[in-house]
Write an enzyme that holds these catalytic residues in place. Structure first.
Site: not given
Ligand code: KDG
Ligand code: MG
Length: 408
Positions: A160, A217
């Site tokens: 991620y 995430h």
């Molecule tokens: O569109 C998805 C994002 O906003 C996300 O993946 C971002 O987890 C995220 C963050 O903490 O900024």
């Molecule tokens: Mg996030």
């Protein structure tokens, strides 16, 4: 005073910002952001086809009544698309109110509780060495807090928010090759075995003062999240974000029994009803909602007040998909909120973004300083907007080794 018209623009520099402009019979206009990352055309259509035709003729000063009218009047409540659309209207009406009063919004909320708001940057690397370099560059720029994400040895995909090649900016936010998502792989075991040691190395390298954040995430089950939270306790994280998919607000109970690591949750929530149990049961330490798709200033302020009663601090979502308008709305809330915690940082100040959204909000040494201009303090250049059009994009999807769909 009456609303005479409202227009919706979709586009921006490398983003599909959804910008609402609400016009009034007194020449004052208000601006709002309805950007729902990778689903931008949906709140735009709801605004154009239903909300704007109803908005025309209303008194823009009655922002509370207008919020209630759309929310209750829809009958089918909540959801990110609707809440993003109500949020944009709400921001625009607060912008008008501030301009009428001749005051920056934070003054209408109760004035400033602090001079600047601490922000955190996104550091990432395809491996731990690259991540260390990325953290070091933010520390050199004066950031006091950094989110850290890195590639895991043997993981089927980068992971991620991890760049594939450590070149340029992290492309995780949107894949502009179209609306069909790319597929990433995930292996919980490898992540769980690697991440606590990696975080400990970052702490050892950068010392006790750096505020270190990490975003899981949504990828762990409640028991796994408890195990990870326990394992990373000695690192002294500022927060561990989204350890589990938080639709299950009770999932955090197990984690809380086993660890004191601060927990931040809420970027996918769009109403107080998604997080009231988490807050009231004091299962989180930071609430991560965004004014963009949690119903605007009117609704998010209610969440902030509930959070304050339970020692939960703010940590508003500020991924790069938010336009400078919603970041400004959050900057005003951050200046006021007695329970402010930290703000996720959007790269303000790129020349293209500044040209589209001129403002005096500024960033210095990892702190955000709110502008004293009336209202939100951000303008929108419609001529500049003509340079941009909508380009379809998507988030990746995630599968386990056997093909099972997992949480992105
Ligand atoms: O569109 C998805 C994002 O906003 C996300 O993946 C971002 O987890 C995220 C963050 O903490 O900024
Ligand atoms: Mg996030």
């Amino acid at each position: 005073m009456k609303i005479t018209d409202a227009q919706v623009f979709v586009g921006g520099p490398g983003k599909n910002y959804v910008t609402l402009k609400v016009m009034t019979d007194q020449g004052i206009y208000g601006l709002g952001d309805a950007t729902l990352n990778n689903h931008e055309t949906l709140p735009a259509a709801y605004l154009r086809d239903y909300l704007v035709p109803n908005l025309v003729g209303m008194d823009p000063r009655n922002s509370e009544d207008i919020w209630q009218l759309f929310y209750r009047g829809a009958y089918f409540r909540r959801g990110p698309v609707a809440m993003a659309a109500y949020g944009a209207i709400d921001m625009a009406l607060w912008d008008i109110k501030g301009k009428l009063a001749g005051m920056p919004l934070y003054q209408l909320f109760g004035g400033k509780s602090r001079d600047g708001a601490m922000v955190y940057a996104h550091a990432a690397g395809s491996d731990l060495d690259a991540l260390m370099d990325s953290v070091a560059s933010y520390v050199e720029q004066g950031f006091k807090a950094v989110r850290v994400q890195c590639g895991i040895p043997g993981m089927p995909s980068a992971g991620y928010a991890v760049p594939k090649d450590d070149v340029g900016t992290t492309p995780y936010i949107t894949d502009f090759s179209g609306i069909r998502p790319s597929v990433e792989g995930w292996d919980t075991g490898r992540y769980m075995r690697y991440m606590p040691g990696a975080l400990a190395e970052i702490r050892a390298r950068f010392g006790p003062d750096l505020k270190i954040l990490h975003d899981v995430h949504h990828r762990l089950l409640p028991r796994e999240a408890a195990e990870l939270a326990k394992a990373v306790e000695p690192v002294g994280l500022f927060w561990l974000e989204d350890p589990t998919p938080a639709e299950d607000q009770d999932a955090l109970k197990l984690l809380r029994q086993h660890s004191t690591v601060p927990i931040a949750i809420g970027e996918v929530f769009n109403s107080i009803w998604d997080c009231n149990k988490l807050i009231e049961n004091e299962l989180i330490d930071f609430i991560r909602v965004a004014v963009t798709y949690a119903g605007g200033i009117t609704h998010v302020k209610r969440i902030v007040d509930l959070a304050a009663m339970h020692h939960v601090r703010t940590g508003f979502h500020g991924a790069p998909s938010h336009s400078p308008l919603s970041m400004a709305a959050q900057a005003h809330l951050n200046a006021w909120a007695p329970n402010f915690g930290i703000q996720e940082y959007l790269v303000l100040g790129t020349p293209a973004c500044d040209a589209l959204f001129p403002s005096e909000h500024r960033m210095e040494n990892g702190m955000m300083y709110v502008s004293d201009a009336p209202g939100l303090g951000v303008d929108f250049d419609e001529t500049e907007a003509e340079r941009y059009t909508y380009s379809p994009g998507s988030h990746p999807i995630v599968r386990l080794e056997d093909g099972t769909v997992w949480n992105y």
